[in-house]
Structure formats: C-alpha cells, structure tokens
Design an enzyme around this catalytic site. Sequence first.
Site, PDB file in Angstrom:
ATOM      1  N   LYS A 158     111.312 129.123 122.169  1.00 53.99           N
ATOM      2  CA  LYS A 158     110.897 130.020 123.195  1.00 53.99           C
ATOM      3  C   LYS A 158     111.169 131.815 122.687  1.00 53.99           C
ATOM      4  O   LYS A 158     111.634 131.920 122.052  1.00 53.99           O
ATOM      5  CB  LYS A 158     112.521 129.862 123.782  1.00 53.99           C
TER       6      LYS A 158
HETATM    7  N1  PMP Z   1     110.914 128.811 131.843  1.00 51.98           N
HETATM    8  C1  PMP Z   1     110.644 129.812 130.793  1.00 51.98           C
HETATM    9  C2  PMP Z   1     109.434 130.627 130.009  1.00 51.98           C
HETATM   10  C3  PMP Z   1     111.930 130.990 130.665  1.00 51.98           C
HETATM   11  O1  PMP Z   1     111.623 131.910 129.865  1.00 51.98           O
HETATM   12  C4  PMP Z   1     112.857 130.511 131.199  1.00 51.98           C
HETATM   13  C5  PMP Z   1     114.445 131.068 130.690  1.00 51.98           C
HETATM   14  N2  PMP Z   1     115.340 130.908 129.443  1.00 51.98           N
HETATM   15  C6  PMP Z   1     112.994 128.804 131.251  1.00 51.98           C
HETATM   16  C7  PMP Z   1     111.582 128.286 132.340  1.00 51.98           C
HETATM   17  C8  PMP Z   1     114.847 128.683 132.655  1.00 51.98           C
HETATM   18  O2  PMP Z   1     115.372 127.579 130.764  1.00 51.98           O
HETATM   19  P1  PMP Z   1     116.504 128.360 131.117  1.00 51.98           P
HETATM   20  O3  PMP Z   1     116.773 126.909 132.320  1.00 51.98           O
HETATM   21  O4  PMP Z   1     116.799 127.487 129.609  1.00 51.98           O
HETATM   22  O5  PMP Z   1     117.614 129.454 131.439  1.00 51.98           O
END
Ligand code: PMP
Length: 306
Positions: A158
């Site tokens: 990320k």
């Molecule tokens: N996809 C992307 C590209 C994101 O930035 C996020 C947010 N973190 C998510 C999916 C959802 O991830 P999470 O459930 O861990 O917040």
Amino acid sequence: MIKFEPCPTTWFDGKYMPLAKAHVPIITHAIHYGTSVFEGIRAYWNGDNLNVFRLEDHVARLFKSAQFYSMNVRHTQSEITKAIVGICAKNKLRKSCYIRPFCFVGNFGINLEITHRAPIHTAMYVFPAKRLYDTNGITVGVSSWRKFSDSSISHMAKAGGNYLNAIIATQEAHRNGYDEALMLDSRGLVSEAPGENVFIVRNGRLLTPTLASSPLEGLTRNCIMRIASESGIQTQEIDIARSELYVADEIFLTGTAAEITPVTSIDGKSIGAGSPGPITKSMMQAYNSVVMDKDGRYADWLTPVY
Ligand code: PMP
C-alpha cells in the site's frame, strides 16, 4: 468527503509533537517519487471506550508494504502499535476517528535505488471521522482507466505512488457525475474501486475478485469474507467479468474509510431490486455490531484505547 480536521498532537519519528511542528524538508524523496507506504485505520467510540479496529493487522500490512520496497522502518511493530493507541489517548479522543500512520523516504537525493540505508521516517496523525458515504448507497461508473497490473507495480504494497492511478479514476468518475469509480484490471476483469474492494451478490452467493485482479488485499474485505461465511453465506474469490456487474443482484464496496457502502447503480443502470439489498444490509449490520463491540466473536479485532 470525510471532514478533515486533524487533532493537534501528532507522532513523528518516535516523539509526540504538535501538528504545526511536524514538518519535512522539500528534498524529501517521497514528495518526488511517491516513496511512502501508509495505512488508514478507524477507531470506534461506542459510548464506553474507543476501540481501534484491526490495529495489529494494519500495522503488519504497513510493515509488509515497507519491506516490499526495502524500506527499513526504524521502529518495531509494537512501538508503532503503541503509538497509534497513544496518539488517540494524547488527543483525548472520545469520538470515532481515522488514524493515518505512514513511513516515507526522507533525504535520499534523487537516488532511485532504495536500500536498507535509505532514511525512513515514520509519522502519524488522527482526525475525528464519521461515515464517508451515505448508507443508502452511491452511484458508480466503470473507469476507462485500468487498475495497474502486478506486472508493472505491486498492488500488495500500500504505497503512496499507487494512488495516482486511483486519483485519475476518481477524477473521471466525478467528471461523469458518479460518486465513485470502479476499475477493471489489465485483462478487463473487475478489480476494485480507487479506495475500496468490491463484492457482488449473485444467486445468494457473495463474490469478490481474486488478488490476481490486483486489488489491495483489504482488511474489510477479509472481515466480510469471514463474517459472511460464518453466517452461512457462500463466499468466493473469483474472476468477475464486467458484465456480471450489470446483472448482479447486489453490489457493495468495502474499506476502512467507506466501511460497507451499497452501490445503487453502475454506469447509470440500477442494481437489483433497490439498494441496499438483503445481503448488503445484513453485512452492514453485522460489520457495525463488530466495530461497536457488540459481537463477542470478533472481540479480538478491537484494541481499547482507555
Ligand atoms: N483498495 C484500496 C486501493 C484501498 O486504498 C483501500 C483502503 N485501504 C481498500 C481497497 C480497502 O482496504 P481496507 O479494507 O484494508 O481499508
């Protein structure tokens, strides 16, 4: 959009400090090349305590993202975990909030080879946060911009730079009058939204794209897969064709910020028999019970601040 009023106390390289003093020099590598990794975490105030949701899993993902780019974080996971709880307490937060921890490459010149010697800074801030999207649902448009493929850049880390792809897709969706974008992968299969994973319901089954379609491996996605299968709903990670969106009985997005958000239409075509559909509704209710600490089965996902 989430109202953004950051709390006065931040944490920067091991020290709590006022937001107004947490500055970086203009030569910071991350500003030029997107060399940062980050997390978005929610903490929920339930009237008795503030509980950070899936804290250890978020911190573990932050470290995995850093490790992917050979960023040598100068703190342990346990130090970062404590700092996240600490920043909520220092700001005396007694309302639900969003916490943003991140690591970034500092002064490393214009060097493109990040090695273990590169200076990695870690910081975090917090702000009170309510729901991002209406619980009645949002409109979504399929983006003409494809989700970047794993053959070009990793969807597993990320990283800050990844989000330029999300930004152009979001700009396009808003320009076209939609609340949110949905991106296809490089093969034309469904991937994810710019900041959310996607689920569709077809014939009572809950489907979400596999990691081969290059979505982020979202923690909310993981929660929904577990909650759904434990409540007897068949859940599957599978390739999803674009056309399946239009004939889906229900569609919803998942993410820390968006929580569980129903999708009312795709490209102007209504989804199912009115949104939110029954499975979406039950997932929204179940998720809310979990984060509000009303479902003892998932209590280990919550870390109390006080
Ligand atoms: N996809 C992307 C590209 C994101 O930035 C996020 C947010 N973190 C998510 C999916 C959802 O991830 P999470 O459930 O861990 O917040």
